[in-house]
Design an enzyme around this catalytic site. Structure first.
Site, PDB file in Angstrom:
ATOM      1  CG  ASP A   1      97.258   1.401  27.264  1.00 52.57           C
ATOM      2  OD1 ASP A   1      96.404   2.148  27.751  1.00 52.57           O
ATOM      3  OD2 ASP A   1      98.275   1.795  26.683  1.00 52.57           O
TER       4      ASP A   1
ATOM      5  CG  MET B   1      99.670   0.350  15.944  1.00 50.60           C
ATOM      6  SD  MET B   1      99.283   2.023  16.498  1.00 50.60           S
ATOM      7  CE  MET B   1     100.904   2.751  16.602  1.00 50.60           C
TER       8      MET B   1
ATOM      9  CE  LYS C   1      93.519   6.078  23.510  1.00 51.96           C
ATOM     10  NZ  LYS C   1      92.348   6.449  22.772  1.00 51.96           N
TER      11      LYS C   1
END
Ligand code: SAH
Length: 278
Positions: A47, A184, A69
């Protein structure tokens, strides 16, 4: 005295996928097993969150495949990543699927592993230090402390569509004595703080935002729920947000700050009445 030799590591067999956590950034926080896998894998599907310093530990000649991502940037879809892992394993490669933090914490590692199960591809899971634990320690905030919280809740601040999760019981999360760690959350901190305040959490509840934890770009700010969104607007992702009384312990335990001259308060919660008598 010389170091003891490392315990024997499991063989990384051809046609297997190892789904491993790379930790939050600092290569020093890799597990021995993840380090072993980096030295053995034929290809490493990683990632964007996986630090370059970690990828440098790959076996020379290993193929590095970016399956990043990261908000905004076009990236392969989840089914594409799973399909790729299956193809690589079926072609006889030793495939290391490397994810930031722990592969099973907000990382879709479970979905990828289930795709491997469906395809009959053998796999192993290697846990990693998740950002919500490692990041707190770097900031000098114990995940639990008997004076502040007997539980801790990990929350995602974002759903696949980009919204903040709706199915959460915000009233329960806002109960006093809770310690929240939100992944997040940076881009949605204003709405998250509004939700928590509307659900009853005091607007002066301590908040720490820890950006790029464990890397040399790490930044931490201490603020309150009411000011968190404004105070963190210059911080870069990835970041975790800690909310609750446990954040006050940082005044005593900011060990990185102490190396730069911060004076630590041995009684950050003001609970040690015996000290007054001394
Ligand atoms: N599997 C990862 C989480 C992936 S979700 C883990 O266990 O840590 C991505 C989120 O993780 C980011 O938005 C951020 O909230 C958090 N994160 C990952 N690495 C981080 C870091 N070095 N510093 C702060 N937060 C980080």
């Amino acid at each position: 005295m010389p170091h003891s030799p490392l315990p024997p590591m499991p063989a990384f067999e051809a046609g297997w996928v190892w789904l491993a956590g790379a930790g939050p950034g600092d290569p020093g926080l890799l597990t021995l097993l993840a380090h072993h896998a980096l030295g053995e894998a034929d290809c490493i599907v990683h990632d964007a969150l996986v630090d370059d310093g970690v990828l440098k530990l790959a076996r020379p000649g290993a193929e590095l495949i970016h399956a990043g991502k990261r908000g905004g940037r076009p990236s392969p879809g989840q089914p594409d990543i799973s399909r790729r892992l299956i193809e690589l394993a079926r072609s006889g490669k030793r495939v290391l699927r490397l994810k930031g933090g722990d592969p099973f914490v907000f990382g879709r590692g479970g979905e990828e592993a289930l795709a491997l199960v469906a395809a009959g591809v053998p796999f192993r899971v290697v846990p990693g230090v998740t950002a919500g634990i490692g990041g707190l320690s770097m900031a000098g905030i114990p995940a639990t402390d008997r004076h502040t919280n007997h539980a801790i809740t990990f929350i995602t601040g974002r759903l696949a569509g980009g919204d903040i999760p709706d199915g959460l019981d915000w009233t329960a999360l806002a109960a006093p004595g809770h310690a929240l760690v939100i992944y997040m959350a940076l881009a949605r901190l204003a709405s998250i703080a509004d939700r928590l305040i509307a659900a009853g959490l005091a607007s002066d509840t301590p908040v720490a935002v820890i950006s790029r934890a464990t890397t040399r770009h790490q930044k931490v700010i201490e603020t309150t729920l009411a000011h968190a969104a404004v105070d963190s607007r210059d911080l870069e992702a990835p970041a975790i947000v800690a909310i609750g009384a446990f954040v006050r312990l940082r005044a005593g335990l900011d060990w990185m700050g102490a190396m730069e001259g911060r004076i630590l308060d041995a009684d950050p919660l003001g609970t040690d009445t015996s000290r007054e008598a001394v």
